[in-house]
Design a protein around this motif. Sequence first.
Motif, PDB file in Angstrom:
ATOM      1  N   TYR A 188       0.830  -1.202   0.000  1.00  7.97           N
ATOM      2  CA  TYR A 188       0.000   0.000   0.000  1.00  7.97           C
ATOM      3  C   TYR A 188       0.868   1.257   0.000  1.00  7.97           C
ATOM      4  O   TYR A 188       0.543   2.254  -0.666  1.00  7.97           O
ATOM      5  N   ALA A 189       1.997   1.218   0.719  1.00  7.24           N
ATOM      6  CA  ALA A 189       2.916   2.357   0.730  1.00  7.24           C
ATOM      7  C   ALA A 189       3.503   2.583  -0.662  1.00  7.24           C
ATOM      8  O   ALA A 189       3.668   3.733  -1.100  1.00  7.24           O
ATOM      9  N   SER A 190       3.803   1.500  -1.388  1.00  7.11           N
ATOM     10  CA  SER A 190       4.318   1.622  -2.757  1.00  7.11           C
ATOM     11  C   SER A 190       3.270   2.260  -3.664  1.00  7.11           C
ATOM     12  O   SER A 190       3.585   3.084  -4.528  1.00  7.11           O
ATOM     13  N   PHE A 191       2.014   1.854  -3.460  1.00  6.09           N
ATOM     14  CA  PHE A 191       0.927   2.441  -4.239  1.00  6.09           C
ATOM     15  C   PHE A 191       0.814   3.939  -3.967  1.00  6.09           C
ATOM     16  O   PHE A 191       0.686   4.745  -4.897  1.00  6.09           O
ATOM     17  N   LEU A 192       0.850   4.340  -2.695  1.00  4.98           N
ATOM     18  CA  LEU A 192       0.715   5.753  -2.352  1.00  4.98           C
ATOM     19  C   LEU A 192       1.865   6.575  -2.930  1.00  4.98           C
ATOM     20  O   LEU A 192       1.663   7.730  -3.349  1.00  4.98           O
ATOM     21  N   GLU A 193       3.055   5.998  -2.980  1.00  2.00           N
ATOM     22  CA  GLU A 193       4.202   6.705  -3.556  1.00  2.00           C
ATOM     23  C   GLU A 193       3.945   7.010  -5.034  1.00  2.00           C
ATOM     24  O   GLU A 193       4.204   8.132  -5.500  1.00  2.00           O
ATOM     25  N   LEU A 194       3.437   6.017  -5.763  1.00  2.00           N
ATOM     26  CA  LEU A 194       3.123   6.233  -7.171  1.00  2.00           C
ATOM     27  C   LEU A 194       1.934   7.172  -7.341  1.00  2.00           C
ATOM     28  O   LEU A 194       1.900   7.981  -8.279  1.00  2.00           O
ATOM     29  N   LEU A 195       0.958   7.063  -6.449  1.00  2.00           N
ATOM     30  CA  LEU A 195      -0.206   7.942  -6.535  1.00  2.00           C
ATOM     31  C   LEU A 195       0.206   9.399  -6.347  1.00  2.00           C
ATOM     32  O   LEU A 195      -0.290  10.296  -7.054  1.00  2.00           O
ATOM     33  N   ASP A 196       1.105   9.666  -5.413  1.00  2.00           N
ATOM     34  CA  ASP A 196       1.619  11.033  -5.235  1.00  2.00           C
ATOM     35  C   ASP A 196       2.263  11.527  -6.531  1.00  2.00           C
ATOM     36  O   ASP A 196       2.067  12.682  -6.941  1.00  2.00           O
ATOM     37  N   GLU A 197       3.024  10.654  -7.166  1.00  2.00           N
ATOM     38  CA  GLU A 197       3.702  11.016  -8.411  1.00  2.00           C
ATOM     39  C   GLU A 197       2.694  11.314  -9.524  1.00  2.00           C
ATOM     40  O   GLU A 197       2.827  12.310 -10.251  1.00  2.00           O
ATOM     41  N   VAL A 198       1.692  10.469  -9.642  1.00  2.00           N
ATOM     42  CA  VAL A 198       0.681  10.644 -10.689  1.00  2.00           C
ATOM     43  C   VAL A 198      -0.137  11.908 -10.449  1.00  2.00           C
ATOM     44  O   VAL A 198      -0.423  12.673 -11.385  1.00  2.00           O
ATOM     45  N   GLU A 199      -0.510  12.147  -9.198  1.00  2.00           N
ATOM     46  CA  GLU A 199      -1.296  13.340  -8.888  1.00  2.00           C
ATOM     47  C   GLU A 199      -0.483  14.609  -9.107  1.00  2.00           C
ATOM     48  O   GLU A 199      -1.025  15.637  -9.536  1.00  2.00           O
ATOM     49  N   ALA A 200       0.823  14.559  -8.833  1.00  2.00           N
ATOM     50  CA  ALA A 200       1.675  15.720  -9.070  1.00  2.00           C
ATOM     51  C   ALA A 200       1.752  16.031 -10.561  1.00  2.00           C
ATOM     52  O   ALA A 200       1.714  17.197 -10.977  1.00  2.00           O
ATOM     53  N   GLU A 201       1.868  14.991 -11.373  1.00  2.00           N
ATOM     54  CA  GLU A 201       1.901  15.186 -12.824  1.00  2.00           C
ATOM     55  C   GLU A 201       0.558  15.702 -13.324  1.00  2.00           C
ATOM     56  O   GLU A 201       0.497  16.549 -14.224  1.00  2.00           O
ATOM     57  N   GLU A 202      -0.527  15.216 -12.725  1.00  2.00           N
ATOM     58  CA  GLU A 202      -1.861  15.682 -13.085  1.00  2.00           C
ATOM     59  C   GLU A 202      -1.999  17.178 -12.786  1.00  2.00           C
ATOM     60  O   GLU A 202      -2.581  17.934 -13.581  1.00  2.00           O
ATOM     61  N   GLU A 203      -1.460  17.616 -11.657  1.00  2.00           N
ATOM     62  CA  GLU A 203      -1.519  19.024 -11.289  1.00  2.00           C
ATOM     63  C   GLU A 203      -0.686  19.869 -12.249  1.00  2.00           C
ATOM     64  O   GLU A 203      -1.085  20.993 -12.622  1.00  2.00           O
ATOM     65  N   LYS A 204       0.473  19.377 -12.667  1.00  2.00           N
ATOM     66  CA  LYS A 204       1.305  20.102 -13.627  1.00  2.00           C
ATOM     67  C   LYS A 204       0.550  20.330 -14.931  1.00  2.00           C
ATOM     68  O   LYS A 204       0.606  21.417 -15.516  1.00  2.00           O
TER      69      LYS A 204
END
Length: 314
Positions: free
Chosen positions: A290-306
């Motif tokens: 789950y921690a690995s998933f959250l790490e990728l989710l943070d990355e994806v959401e950051a790219e979405e915001e960009k």
Amino acid sequence: MVKSDSNVTTRHSEIPSSPAGNGRIVAHHGISVEVLFQGEQRRMVRVKRNSGHVVGDEVSVNGELLTRLPRATELRRRDARGGVHLVAANLDALGIVMAPLSPGRFIDRAIVTSRTARLTPFLVINKCDLGEAHQLAARLRETYAASLPLFPLSATTGEGLLPLREYLATGRCGVFIGSTGVGKSSLMNALCPHIKLAVGSVGDYRSMGRHTTTVSTLHSLDGGGELVDTPGFRDFGLVDISPQDLAAHFPGFEEAGSESCRFSNCRHRSEPGCSVLRSLQQGRITRERYASFLELLDEVEAEEEKKRVRGWRS
């Protein structure tokens, strides 16, 4: 299937003209590509260095004009500097090759990318003639065995190659990806001996070595199936993956995903009625996954915001 023009003409000198019609790119050399036509005719065609053509593309050739036909699938990755690279086209399988000492952080990214692109991922653990590889295989089996096929093997000794041959012989067109030195060229040679890819010499077989593939090439396997050989790389960043893509395709969430979340766009972060959070509480998903998933989710959401910010500014 690749179609071709069967009406090949000859000149008065009886020298066959260059083949034309529909074919498939089987090698990319930077400023030229090799096109394979039906009947095993081949032809080199010059292209611009950044033309966008890749191995696996089906194309129409008319003289020196190369026209790409629509792609069924395409595999892309992002490097550490943010650049986007198209790896290959018209694939249906992705082989992720690991070996002792190889970085494993891109496995989840590669699986999510593969599934989003409608490819079937599978995991290869090479160099299993080494004790360290058995330990690696055990760890990866514990994490990924419920998510995708695993093939522990040794390209050097041939141990474990038969199950992979049988898997590929079902007619799959796939590509091996993996960081430099995992033995992709040795694996390709073991599966398809006639291609005789160069293999870099290393002082210590346990070290990662260096990758010797400099161009991408597509090869047919004797027992059936096809494989693309590509230069090695260490980065497999996500490209155009939405939070919903990640939530739907993250490895390890398959069992929880069979149970519907309350919200169809659930990101498995804090939403009520989330099946993944429920599985986490019940111990069916580990805290590490789950921690690995959250790490990728943070990355994806950051790219979405960009992207959202760029949209406002444009």
